[in-house]
Design a protein around this motif. Sequence first.
Motif, mmCIF file in Angstrom:
data_model
loop_
_atom_site.group_PDB
_atom_site.id
_atom_site.type_symbol
_atom_site.label_atom_id
_atom_site.label_comp_id
_atom_site.label_asym_id
_atom_site.label_seq_id
_atom_site.Cartn_x
_atom_site.Cartn_y
_atom_site.Cartn_z
ATOM 1 N N UNK A 169 2.574 -5.490 -7.024
ATOM 2 C CA UNK A 169 3.722 -5.187 -6.179
ATOM 3 C C UNK A 169 3.380 -4.054 -5.215
ATOM 4 N N UNK A 170 3.935 -4.147 -4.024
ATOM 5 C CA UNK A 170 3.677 -3.191 -2.958
ATOM 6 C C UNK A 170 4.237 -1.815 -3.318
ATOM 7 N N UNK A 171 3.464 -0.763 -3.017
ATOM 8 C CA UNK A 171 3.919 0.607 -3.294
ATOM 9 C C UNK A 171 3.906 1.471 -2.034
ATOM 10 N N UNK A 172 3.720 0.858 -0.865
ATOM 11 C CA UNK A 172 3.657 1.616 0.378
ATOM 12 C C UNK A 172 4.983 2.302 0.690
ATOM 13 N N UNK A 173 4.900 3.381 1.455
ATOM 14 C CA UNK A 173 6.086 4.165 1.800
ATOM 15 C C UNK A 173 6.627 3.819 3.180
ATOM 16 N N UNK A 174 6.140 2.742 3.752
ATOM 17 C CA UNK A 174 6.558 2.351 5.090
ATOM 18 C C UNK A 174 8.047 2.014 5.103
ATOM 19 N N UNK A 175 8.797 2.613 5.996
ATOM 20 C CA UNK A 175 10.246 2.412 6.036
ATOM 21 C C UNK A 175 10.688 1.691 7.292
ATOM 22 N N UNK A 176 11.932 1.912 7.654
ATOM 23 C CA UNK A 176 12.500 1.264 8.825
ATOM 24 C C UNK A 176 11.852 1.805 10.101
ATOM 25 N N UNK A 177 11.579 0.912 11.052
ATOM 26 C CA UNK A 177 10.974 1.304 12.318
ATOM 27 C C UNK A 177 11.669 0.556 13.456
ATOM 28 N N UNK A 178 11.839 1.222 14.585
ATOM 29 C CA UNK A 178 12.545 0.629 15.723
ATOM 30 C C UNK A 178 11.663 0.615 16.961
ATOM 31 N N UNK A 179 11.834 -0.422 17.796
ATOM 32 C CA UNK A 179 11.117 -0.551 19.052
ATOM 33 C C UNK A 179 12.113 -0.923 20.145
ATOM 34 N N UNK A 180 11.908 -0.381 21.339
ATOM 35 C CA UNK A 180 12.740 -0.745 22.486
ATOM 36 C C UNK A 180 12.132 -1.965 23.163
ATOM 37 N N UNK A 181 12.927 -3.017 23.300
ATOM 38 C CA UNK A 181 12.484 -4.250 23.952
ATOM 39 C C UNK A 181 13.049 -4.247 25.376
ATOM 40 N N UNK A 182 12.204 -4.178 26.392
ATOM 41 C CA UNK A 182 12.689 -4.171 27.780
ATOM 42 C C UNK A 182 13.519 -5.407 28.100
ATOM 43 N N UNK A 183 14.443 -5.250 29.069
ATOM 44 C CA UNK A 183 15.327 -6.344 29.445
ATOM 45 C C UNK A 183 14.606 -7.577 29.925
ATOM 46 N N UNK A 241 -2.016 1.634 5.653
ATOM 47 C CA UNK A 241 -2.781 1.239 4.473
ATOM 48 C C UNK A 241 -1.998 0.190 3.699
ATOM 49 N N UNK A 242 -2.730 -0.705 3.077
ATOM 50 C CA UNK A 242 -2.116 -1.627 2.122
ATOM 51 C C UNK A 242 -2.202 -0.974 0.752
ATOM 52 N N UNK A 243 -1.067 -0.608 0.201
ATOM 53 C CA UNK A 243 -1.011 0.046 -1.104
ATOM 54 C C UNK A 243 -0.227 -0.840 -2.061
ATOM 55 N N UNK A 244 -0.808 -1.094 -3.216
ATOM 56 C CA UNK A 244 -0.096 -1.890 -4.203
ATOM 57 C C UNK A 244 -0.584 -1.537 -5.605
ATOM 58 N N UNK A 245 0.247 -1.836 -6.565
ATOM 59 C CA UNK A 245 -0.074 -1.596 -7.977
ATOM 60 C C UNK A 245 -0.218 -2.924 -8.695
ATOM 61 N N UNK A 246 -1.068 -2.935 -9.701
ATOM 62 C CA UNK A 246 -1.330 -4.137 -10.483
ATOM 63 C C UNK A 246 -1.160 -3.808 -11.959
ATOM 64 N N UNK A 247 -0.388 -4.623 -12.655
ATOM 65 C CA UNK A 247 -0.275 -4.549 -14.111
ATOM 66 C C UNK A 247 -0.761 -5.882 -14.653
ATOM 67 N N UNK A 248 -1.776 -5.856 -15.520
ATOM 68 C CA UNK A 248 -2.371 -7.114 -15.964
ATOM 69 C C UNK A 248 -2.870 -7.024 -17.401
ATOM 70 N N UNK A 249 -3.008 -8.184 -17.994
ATOM 71 C CA UNK A 249 -3.587 -8.318 -19.335
ATOM 72 C C UNK A 249 -4.877 -9.115 -19.215
#
Length: 277
Positions: free
Chosen positions: A55-69, A260-268
Amino acid sequence: MKSFLRATTALAGVVIAGSAFAADLPRRAAPPVFVPVPVFTWTGAYFGINAGYAFNTGSEGTRSFVVPGAFTNSGVAQTATFSKNDQNGFTGGAQIGYNYQFTPGSGVVVGVEADAQYLDFGAKRRDSGILAAPGLVINDPRGLSSLDYFGTVRGRLGYAFDRTLVYGTGGFAYGAGSAERDFGGFRGNDDFRTGYAVGGGIEYALPTDSFFNFFKSSAVTLKVEGLYVNLDRGNRSTGALVVNTATGDVVRSVSTGRRDDEFAVVRAGLNYKFGTY
């Protein structure tokens, strides 16, 4: 004289009778040979399989961009807002490695392990919610990539309590994915990334005659492990925000910065160990 002969004869009879009686007694058995019980050691090579969840553990949040008319259907500039896109899924693969235990029984164990894993991190588009001008599509460039596989080459350091091993691990990690293939004709190449992985786990060695010992190995071991994986995607200066649906050309780019691609793995996992018992 006759009395002496009779006494001598009687004494000889007693000696002969005593010898015959002694011959009938059971002989004393030789002491048993001491056979030491083998002490288990983790020393040896091994290979095995594993399966788990990532599962992803990155801290990337909401981001906004202005789209020209010029790129919106209304002809008016609008703000496109994209929220964080969590990724998670199944992971499974195989591993191979070698351990060395300094003292049999209980003691310090060092080793090295390499593994290769399938990873079900599918690409997901993030629509802006803005109605684009005809022939164009607006999407978040961060939502176009996926991870299809990853692998690691790690050192291991632990302590064995006879057949139970507790360990930490860390080292090199790599992975790759592909760009979204259905994004208004946009095509991307596989994206190979490198980074690091750290984690730890616990492993237990079953008896040699275990039901799972199909390969007649010196031991079958079961483990539960957790890893944190960080794959550097580098400094991305541009990304596709507006794409021409007919040609696949990027007509508007935005700076996405470092990611960065950050993720955690739990496995057997299950291992077959070969070498010293």
